[in-house]
Write a protein that holds these residues in place. Structure first.
Motif, mmCIF file in Angstrom:
data_model
loop_
_atom_site.group_PDB
_atom_site.id
_atom_site.type_symbol
_atom_site.label_atom_id
_atom_site.label_comp_id
_atom_site.label_asym_id
_atom_site.label_seq_id
_atom_site.Cartn_x
_atom_site.Cartn_y
_atom_site.Cartn_z
ATOM 1 N N ALA A 206 -3.701 -10.194 59.189
ATOM 2 C CA ALA A 206 -2.912 -9.003 59.845
ATOM 3 C C ALA A 206 -3.998 -7.907 60.543
ATOM 4 C CB ALA A 206 -1.909 -8.559 59.176
ATOM 5 N N GLU A 207 -5.203 -7.549 59.584
ATOM 6 C CA GLU A 207 -6.001 -6.724 60.041
ATOM 7 C C GLU A 207 -6.933 -7.158 61.220
ATOM 8 O OE1 GLU A 207 -8.371 -5.646 56.656
ATOM 9 O OE2 GLU A 207 -6.795 -4.171 55.696
ATOM 10 N N PHE A 208 -7.201 -8.595 61.251
ATOM 11 C CA PHE A 208 -7.900 -9.135 62.345
ATOM 12 C C PHE A 208 -7.060 -9.078 63.560
ATOM 13 C CE2 PHE A 208 -8.334 -12.960 64.694
ATOM 14 C CZ PHE A 208 -9.731 -12.748 65.254
ATOM 15 N N ASP A 209 -5.808 -9.431 63.178
ATOM 16 C CA ASP A 209 -4.660 -9.448 64.699
ATOM 17 C C ASP A 209 -4.852 -8.076 65.232
ATOM 18 O OD1 ASP A 209 -4.349 -12.112 64.179
ATOM 19 O OD2 ASP A 209 -2.373 -11.799 63.215
ATOM 20 N N VAL A 210 -4.595 -7.144 64.446
ATOM 21 C CA VAL A 210 -4.649 -5.720 64.827
ATOM 22 C C VAL A 210 -5.906 -5.398 65.483
ATOM 23 C CG1 VAL A 210 -4.250 -3.392 64.492
ATOM 24 C CG2 VAL A 210 -2.804 -4.874 63.461
ATOM 25 N N ARG A 211 -6.904 -5.498 65.067
ATOM 26 C CA ARG A 211 -8.064 -5.163 65.835
ATOM 27 C C ARG A 211 -8.478 -5.627 67.139
ATOM 28 N NH1 ARG A 211 -11.219 -2.178 62.397
ATOM 29 N NH2 ARG A 211 -10.795 -2.280 60.037
ATOM 30 N N THR A 212 -8.179 -7.167 66.975
ATOM 31 C CA THR A 212 -8.238 -8.117 68.225
ATOM 32 C C THR A 212 -7.419 -7.761 69.225
ATOM 33 O OG1 THR A 212 -9.443 -9.823 66.843
ATOM 34 C CG2 THR A 212 -8.526 -10.412 68.847
ATOM 35 N N ARG A 213 -5.997 -7.569 68.744
ATOM 36 C CA ARG A 213 -4.762 -7.149 69.785
ATOM 37 C C ARG A 213 -5.340 -6.035 70.594
ATOM 38 N NH1 ARG A 213 -2.833 -11.890 71.177
ATOM 39 N NH2 ARG A 213 -1.763 -12.985 69.499
ATOM 40 N N GLN A 214 -5.746 -4.953 69.854
ATOM 41 C CA GLN A 214 -6.216 -3.479 70.587
ATOM 42 C C GLN A 214 -7.241 -3.901 71.484
ATOM 43 O OE1 GLN A 214 -7.545 -1.095 67.374
ATOM 44 N NE2 GLN A 214 -5.629 0.063 67.367
ATOM 45 N N ALA A 215 -8.037 -4.919 71.215
ATOM 46 C CA ALA A 215 -9.231 -5.055 72.166
ATOM 47 C C ALA A 215 -8.764 -6.087 73.450
ATOM 48 C CB ALA A 215 -10.304 -5.903 71.593
ATOM 49 N N GLN A 216 -7.930 -6.863 73.192
ATOM 50 C CA GLN A 216 -7.252 -7.614 74.135
ATOM 51 C C GLN A 216 -6.578 -6.793 75.291
ATOM 52 O OE1 GLN A 216 -5.479 -10.703 71.895
ATOM 53 N NE2 GLN A 216 -7.285 -12.065 72.049
ATOM 54 N N LEU A 217 -5.654 -5.997 74.591
ATOM 55 C CA LEU A 217 -5.134 -5.053 75.397
ATOM 56 C C LEU A 217 -5.895 -4.027 76.252
ATOM 57 C CD1 LEU A 217 -2.318 -3.986 76.431
ATOM 58 C CD2 LEU A 217 -1.997 -2.481 74.363
ATOM 59 N N ALA A 218 -6.719 -3.490 75.626
ATOM 60 C CA ALA A 218 -7.695 -2.832 76.313
ATOM 61 C C ALA A 218 -8.340 -3.559 77.569
ATOM 62 C CB ALA A 218 -8.958 -1.992 75.386
ATOM 63 N N ARG A 219 -8.576 -4.682 77.140
ATOM 64 C CA ARG A 219 -9.232 -5.659 78.436
ATOM 65 C C ARG A 219 -8.236 -5.818 79.353
ATOM 66 N NH1 ARG A 219 -11.163 -7.977 82.060
ATOM 67 N NH2 ARG A 219 -12.281 -9.851 82.116
ATOM 68 N N ALA A 220 -7.006 -6.055 79.023
ATOM 69 C CA ALA A 220 -6.077 -6.289 79.783
ATOM 70 C C ALA A 220 -5.696 -5.002 80.923
ATOM 71 C CB ALA A 220 -4.667 -6.600 79.279
ATOM 72 N N ILE A 221 -5.883 -3.693 80.467
ATOM 73 C CA ILE A 221 -5.783 -2.715 81.250
ATOM 74 C C ILE A 221 -7.039 -2.357 82.010
ATOM 75 C CG2 ILE A 221 -5.650 -0.310 80.920
ATOM 76 C CD1 ILE A 221 -4.003 -0.495 78.321
ATOM 77 N N GLY A 222 -8.188 -2.950 81.631
ATOM 78 C CA GLY A 222 -9.415 -2.725 82.179
ATOM 79 C C GLY A 222 -10.243 -1.611 81.754
ATOM 80 N N GLY A 223 -9.836 -1.137 80.450
ATOM 81 C CA GLY A 223 -10.702 -0.169 80.020
ATOM 82 C C GLY A 223 -11.298 -0.451 78.712
#
Length: 470
Positions: free
Chosen positions: A441-458
């Motif tokens: 769960a902790e891995f998912d939160v950290r990775t999903r945050q990075a993936q969303l930031a990448r999807a936004i372009g920031g």
């Protein structure tokens, strides 16, 4: 060869040997910054490396960014090639010549009954040097269109570099998170081994005391072996993750990097805000959208260039030629003039060239819209995944608390002889599962945050936020 001819040839040919590869200063020498980290360096910093340090290292060393940067420089050189059409072209020719002249006279004479004609001639060796100039004065905007296309292609290359760099940053974050999760998974597996060993010791002691059956000891031994197997697998997964992280930063996979502790997970983040606002931000920031828009601009400029090729053009030209033959026949000739070039017929290739350029423009427009729509879907999907991961983490934390308490109670009851070993095994299994679920769960939160930031372009801004501790 006369001395003056050598001098003229050297003066004309000299500039052609200039060694400056970028006379107009168009080719960039420093990569655009994706994060606010230090300038690129090949050395690996000493001491434990935090996540931003690893991202900076990967951006500098990863071959993917090097290839994208080479594309940027190539596109910048393309602008120089296109702009060269604004200046006249000059061509110098220098070389030796061998000339043979034969002539026949009209007079003749007879001797011994035969008639002879008087002839003469000579051979000269010398050299020639010529300078030709040509300048395009007007071509219905074709020259301007090609420059615009080259500049748009350069903008597309810069955006593609940013997109590649953000991809490398995401790969680094994901690899770092995998190592962090691997360490936590090994720690959880070791805790499960210790608990299983304690249960085994208790079952064996109770068997010796005659208050438990051999079945309890055998089940405890099987549970301990399973926990040890899980630990072995977790240690192998960790080594694999460490190799992947080293490879992302262009180090041998056998390298073991000293890593700093991961940043604490914040209770809230701006990335969990309104999804429509995040989609709008993605349309403004995402480099793949910016790259595709620039490619559309380049395609539109190519349409203008193709149309201009079917129209007349006006050029100015001039030439000067110096020759020396035999030392006494030096000549100098010069010309200057204007030429109107009118394309009449070429089998319809110009019309097809325009049609092809228009089709490429339409394709670029469709792809641009496709990329924009996909960007919105990426943001929405990753936003949903992050929200799910955050809620799952909250549940996993509750689960681990209840599982620890239940396992302690079950172990205490078994030791006191008021609980069954089956109850202890169930509680032990649930605790081991809860520990691994919390790690995931902790891995998912950290990775999903990075993936969303990448999807936004920031994602660069998110890495900088980790750097400053915000």
């Amino acid at each position: 060869m006369p001395a003056r001819l050598l001098l003229i040839a050297s003066l004309l040919a000299g500039p052609a040997f200039a060694a400056n590869p970028d006379p107009r200063g168009l080719i960039p020498t420093e990569r655009p910054r994706v994060t606010n980290g230090p300038a690129c360096g090949n050395a690996v910093p000493a001491g434990p490396l935090a996540l931003p340090d690893l991202v900076d290292l990967a951006l500098c060393r990863n071959p993917a960014t090097a290839a994208a940067w080479a594309s940027v420089r190539s596109a910048a050189a393309g602008v120089g090639i296109a702009r060269a059409a604004n200046l006249p072209t000059a061509t110098v020719s220098v070389g030796p010549t061998l000339s043979r002249t034969d002539f026949f006279r009209n007079d003749s004479f007879s001797s011994g009954g035969q008639t002879f004609t008087t002839t003469g001639g000579g051979t000269d060796f010398g050299a020639t040097a010529s300078l030709a100039l040509d300048y395009l004065i007007f071509d219905f905007g074709g020259r301007r269109a090609r420059i615009d296309s080259a500049r748009a292609s350069q903008a597309a290359a810069l955006a593609s570099f940013a997109d590649t760099a953000q991809g490398v940053a995401l790969d680094t974050v994901t690899a770092f998170n995998a190592v962090t999760a691997g360490v936590a998974s090994v720690t959880a597996a070791r805790a499960s081994v210790e608990f299983a060993r304690s249960s085994f010791d208790t079952a064996r002691a109770r068997e010796i005391a005659g208050v438990a059956t051999p079945s309890d000891r055998l089940q405890a031994r099987s549970s301990l072996a399973q926990a040890e197997l899980t630990l072995t697998q977790a240690e192998g997964d960790l080594r694999t993750s460490q190799g992947q992280l080293a490879t992302v930063v262009s180090l041998p996979p056998s390298t073991r990097l000293a890593l700093a502790a991961p940043p604490a997970l914040p209770a809230t983040t701006r990335l969990t805000g309104d999804v429509d606002a995040l989609i709008a931000e993605a349309e403004r920031l995402r480099p793949d959208i910016l790259s595709q828009r620039a490619q559309l601009d380049a395609a539109a400029a190519q349409v203008r260039a193709a149309r201009s090729d079917a129209r007349p053009s006006v050029s100015a030209n001039g030439s000067n030629s110096v020759s020396a033959l035999g030392g006494s026949n030096d000549r100098n000739s010069a010309s200057i003039g204007l030429s109107l070039n009118i394309p009449l017929f070429n089998g319809g290739s110009r019309r097809y060239a325009v049609t092809q350029a228009e089709a490429e423009r339409d394709r670029a427009a469709a792809v641009t819209e496709q990329v924009r729509q996909q960007a919105g879907l990426d943001v929405f999907t990753n936003h949903t995944a992050l929200d799910t991961a955050i809620r799952s983490l909250a549940t996993a934390r509750i689960l681990i608390e209840s599982s620890v308490a239940a396992a302690d109670i079950a172990q205490g009851r078994y030791k006191a002889g008021v609980g069954t070993f089956t109850d202890l095994l169930n509680a032990q299994s649930q605790l081991a599962s809860a520990r691994q679920q919390l790690v995931q769960a902790e891995f998912d939160v950290r990775t999903r945050q990075a993936q969303l930031a990448r999807a936004i372009g920031g994602i660069g801004a998110e890495v900088d936020a980790m750097r400053t501790g915000r």
